[in-house]
Design an enzyme around this catalytic site. Structure first.
Site, PDB file in Angstrom:
ATOM      1  N   HIS A  84      -8.156  -1.568   3.567  1.00 18.07           N
ATOM      2  CA  HIS A  84      -8.549  -1.555   4.968  1.00 18.07           C
ATOM      3  C   HIS A  84      -9.881  -2.257   5.220  1.00 18.07           C
ATOM      4  O   HIS A  84     -10.423  -2.186   6.321  1.00 18.07           O
ATOM      5  CB  HIS A  84      -8.610  -0.114   5.485  1.00 18.07           C
ATOM      6  CG  HIS A  84      -7.248   0.483   5.733  1.00 18.07           C
ATOM      7  ND1 HIS A  84      -6.115   0.034   5.098  1.00 18.07           N
ATOM      8  CD2 HIS A  84      -6.849   1.487   6.541  1.00 18.07           C
ATOM      9  CE1 HIS A  84      -5.076   0.735   5.501  1.00 18.07           C
ATOM     10  NE2 HIS A  84      -5.492   1.630   6.389  1.00 18.07           N
ATOM     11  N   HIS A 133      -0.305  -0.104   9.885  1.00 14.93           N
ATOM     12  CA  HIS A 133      -0.876   1.250  10.000  1.00 14.93           C
ATOM     13  C   HIS A 133      -2.380   1.186  10.228  1.00 14.93           C
ATOM     14  O   HIS A 133      -3.039   0.215   9.903  1.00 14.93           O
ATOM     15  CB  HIS A 133      -0.581   2.053   8.721  1.00 14.93           C
ATOM     16  CG  HIS A 133      -0.762   3.521   8.913  1.00 14.93           C
ATOM     17  ND1 HIS A 133      -1.383   4.334   8.002  1.00 14.93           N
ATOM     18  CD2 HIS A 133      -0.391   4.315   9.952  1.00 14.93           C
ATOM     19  CE1 HIS A 133      -1.378   5.577   8.457  1.00 14.93           C
ATOM     20  NE2 HIS A 133      -0.791   5.596   9.639  1.00 14.93           N
ATOM     21  N   ASP A 134      -2.911   2.264  10.833  1.00 11.65           N
ATOM     22  CA  ASP A 134      -4.346   2.414  11.091  1.00 11.65           C
ATOM     23  C   ASP A 134      -4.891   1.324  12.009  1.00 11.65           C
ATOM     24  O   ASP A 134      -5.944   0.728  11.748  1.00 11.65           O
ATOM     25  CB  ASP A 134      -5.135   2.483   9.769  1.00 11.65           C
ATOM     26  CG  ASP A 134      -4.882   3.780   9.018  1.00 11.65           C
ATOM     27  OD1 ASP A 134      -4.540   4.798   9.670  1.00 11.65           O
ATOM     28  OD2 ASP A 134      -4.991   3.792   7.789  1.00 11.65           O
ATOM     29  N   GLY A 165       0.828  -1.201   0.000  1.00 15.70           N
ATOM     30  CA  GLY A 165       0.000   0.000   0.000  1.00 15.70           C
ATOM     31  C   GLY A 165       0.862   1.250   0.000  1.00 15.70           C
ATOM     32  O   GLY A 165       1.314   1.706   1.052  1.00 15.70           O
TER      33      GLY A 165
END
Ligand SMILES: C[S@@+](CC[C@H](N)C(=O)[O-])C[C@H]1O[C@@H](n2cnc3c(N)ncnc32)[C@H](O)[C@@H]1O
Length: 194
Positions: free
Chosen positions: A127, A152-153, A29
């Site tokens: 996601h 991440h996230d 990503g």
């Protein structure tokens, strides 16, 4: 990616290359290359390369009608998203073309054909639940012992953001017993492979 998370990503990548000899870094990503510039710089300083995997067609949440859609990254000819030109500009402008290798394709397909152990893996792809699960299953087995998995996230509290990176990547990695958390910065989690 906020600057403090980018700096933490850079630190973790440099540390990972010191822990695992001769292995590359890989990002799932890349979008327009923001995180790639931090990781590419870490790779270059460590005399490694960074593989940057993205189909450059955007995630579900980037498509027209969704919250994170940006009309500037739509190819007028095809009507589809195409972040590859923006990514290439970012890597060129950061003078990282010798250290960053773009891999343009679907993450599960690239993962299924991947054989090289990784010093560092950063997952920031789709996601949704299914893409996150596929990235966990496809990529984490490639992290070398002593290597690093960055995610991440990651939002343990649903009030802060979407669940899949937490439920489909972070929790399975911790619960597998193969990874231990070494740091957290914002929504970035750094895990080390035992
Ligand atoms: C959240 S963005 C990445 C942001 C980037 N790391 C940054 O810091 O700017 C997610 C990216 O994952 C890519 N992506 C989503 N699902 C994918 C898949 N199955 N295969 C390849 N790339 C995918 C999208 O095209 C998008 O560019």
């Amino acid at each position: 990616m906020p600057a403090d998370e980018g700096d933490a990503l850079w630190d973790a990548a440099v540390t990972a290359t010191a822990a695992v000899a001769d292995a590359p870094l890989l990002e799932v990503g890349s979008y327009c290359g923001r995180s790639t510039v931090w990781l590419g710089d870490a790779a270059e300083r460590s005399h490694r390369v960074l593989f940057a995997v993205d189909h450059h067609r955007g995630s579900e949440e980037n498509q027209s009608g969704w919250e994170h859609h940006d009309t500037d990254v739509v190819d007028a000819r095809t009507g589809k998203m195409d972040t590859l030109p923006h990514f290439r500009s970012a890597i060129h402008d950061a003078d990282l073309e010798s250290s960053v290798i773009a891999v343009v394709g679907r993450s599960p397909l690239v993962a299924a054909n991947w054989t090289t152990p990784l010093a560092f893996l950063f997952i920031d792809g789709g996601h949704g639940r299914e893409p996150a699960r596929e990235d966990y299953l496809g990529w984490t087995p490639h992290v070398a012992p002593g290597g690093t998995l960055a995610i991440h996230d990651v939002f343990p509290d649903p009030a802060d953001g979407g669940r899949p990176p937490y439920e489909e990547i972070y929790l399975p990695a911790i619960e597998s017993g193969a990874f231990e958390e070494t740091s957290a910065t914002g929504s970035l989690r750094i895990l080390r492979r035992r």
